[in-house]
Design a protein around this motif. Structure first.
Motif, PDB file in Angstrom:
ATOM      1  N   ARG A   1      87.434   5.034 -47.910  1.00  0.00           N
ATOM      2  CA  ARG A   1      86.834   6.324 -47.535  1.00  0.00           C
ATOM      3  C   ARG A   1      87.735   7.497 -47.881  1.00  0.00           C
ATOM      4  O   ARG A   1      87.268   8.592 -48.162  1.00  0.00           O
ATOM      5  CB  ARG A   1      86.517   6.340 -46.040  1.00  0.00           C
TER       6      ARG A   1
ATOM      7  N   HIS B   1      87.101   7.791 -51.640  1.00  0.00           N
ATOM      8  CA  HIS B   1      85.713   8.209 -51.887  1.00  0.00           C
ATOM      9  C   HIS B   1      85.103   8.680 -50.564  1.00  0.00           C
ATOM     10  O   HIS B   1      84.414   7.918 -49.877  1.00  0.00           O
ATOM     11  CB  HIS B   1      84.884   7.046 -52.442  1.00  0.00           C
TER      12      HIS B   1
ATOM     13  N   LYS C   1      82.538  10.354 -49.618  1.00  0.00           N
ATOM     14  CA  LYS C   1      81.088  10.369 -49.392  1.00  0.00           C
ATOM     15  C   LYS C   1      80.456   8.981 -49.434  1.00  0.00           C
ATOM     16  O   LYS C   1      79.246   8.855 -49.305  1.00  0.00           O
ATOM     17  CB  LYS C   1      80.416  11.275 -50.426  1.00  0.00           C
ATOM     18  N   ILE C   2      81.275   7.951 -49.576  1.00  0.00           N
ATOM     19  CA  ILE C   2      80.732   6.591 -49.684  1.00  0.00           C
ATOM     20  C   ILE C   2      80.163   6.138 -48.336  1.00  0.00           C
ATOM     21  O   ILE C   2      80.706   6.430 -47.280  1.00  0.00           O
ATOM     22  CB  ILE C   2      81.808   5.600 -50.188  1.00  0.00           C
TER      23      ILE C   2
ATOM     24  N   ARG D   1      79.178   2.615 -46.797  1.00  0.00           N
ATOM     25  CA  ARG D   1      79.266   1.176 -47.045  1.00  0.00           C
ATOM     26  C   ARG D   1      79.408   0.464 -45.711  1.00  0.00           C
ATOM     27  O   ARG D   1      80.407   0.635 -45.016  1.00  0.00           O
ATOM     28  CB  ARG D   1      80.478   0.912 -47.933  1.00  0.00           C
TER      29      ARG D   1
END
Length: 193
Positions: free
Chosen positions: A82, A85, A87-88, A90
């Motif tokens: 996170r 990235h 905006k991921i 998951r």
């Protein structure tokens, strides 16, 4: 490592003792074939850390349980992802099963409570005059229910004071019956229903 250090003459004998003790630590049976307090520090420390993982969920083995440790490790990895990235989205999965935030929050809470109780018990034992190694191993062996300790409690717990034994007996109950279970039973709100 044991055969290289000269603790046992053959590799097979070293393997036999370490395998037996590793299984004993994971299952919290407390059995030993030899006094591991004279083994090399790396192996003894590794066994103590292994006792914190403990057995599988649903078992009466001590420790934090394998699933909680796996969830904490996966959650730590997800936080790193996170940061890379932001905006991921998951979900956390283990073998196809998705774990929601309530479960993860419970695991974080359990871990925080476990560390807090462990630290408090260790500090109380040190307040009573035990050295760090003895206090750490006494609390670890009590909360994780795995048997022998190090230092003054390597052979038995005979030489510590009665109030230190009471603290360690409380740690044993918290470790065997689970922290949340005992603390819920001690909460007045539980009995008001």
């Amino acid at each position: 490592k044991l055969s290289l250090s000269g603790t046992y003459p053959t590799y097979l004998e070293s393997l036999r003792h370490t395998t037996f003790l590793t299984m004993s630590v994971i299952t919290s049976t407390g059995y030993t074939t030899e006094s591991f307090s004279v083994w090399p520090a790396f192996i003894v420390t590794f066994l103590f850390f292994l006792s914190f993982i403990g057995g599988c969920s649903g078992s009466t083995a001590g420790g934090m349980k394998v699933i909680r440790v796996m969830l904490m490790a996966k959650q730590g990895y997800q936080e790193i992802i996170r940061l890379i990235h932001p905006k991921i989205i998951r979900p956390l999965k283990i073998k196809g099963r998705v774990y929601d935030e309530t479960v993860l929050s419970g695991v974080r809470g359990f871990f925080a409570l476990y560390v807090a109780v462990f630290s408090l018990a260790m500090l109380l034992l040190m307040l009573g005059g035990l050295d760090q190694v003895t206090a750490f191993s006494a609390v670890a062996t009590s909360m994780n229910n795995f048997g022998p300790g190090l230092g003054e409690v390597a052979a038995n717990f005979q030489n510590i004071t009665d109030w230190q034994k009471i603290i360690l007996a409380g740690c044993m109950l918290l470790g065997r019956l689970e922290l949340f279970t005992i603390l819920i039973l001690l909460t007045p709100g539980f009995w008001k229903r």
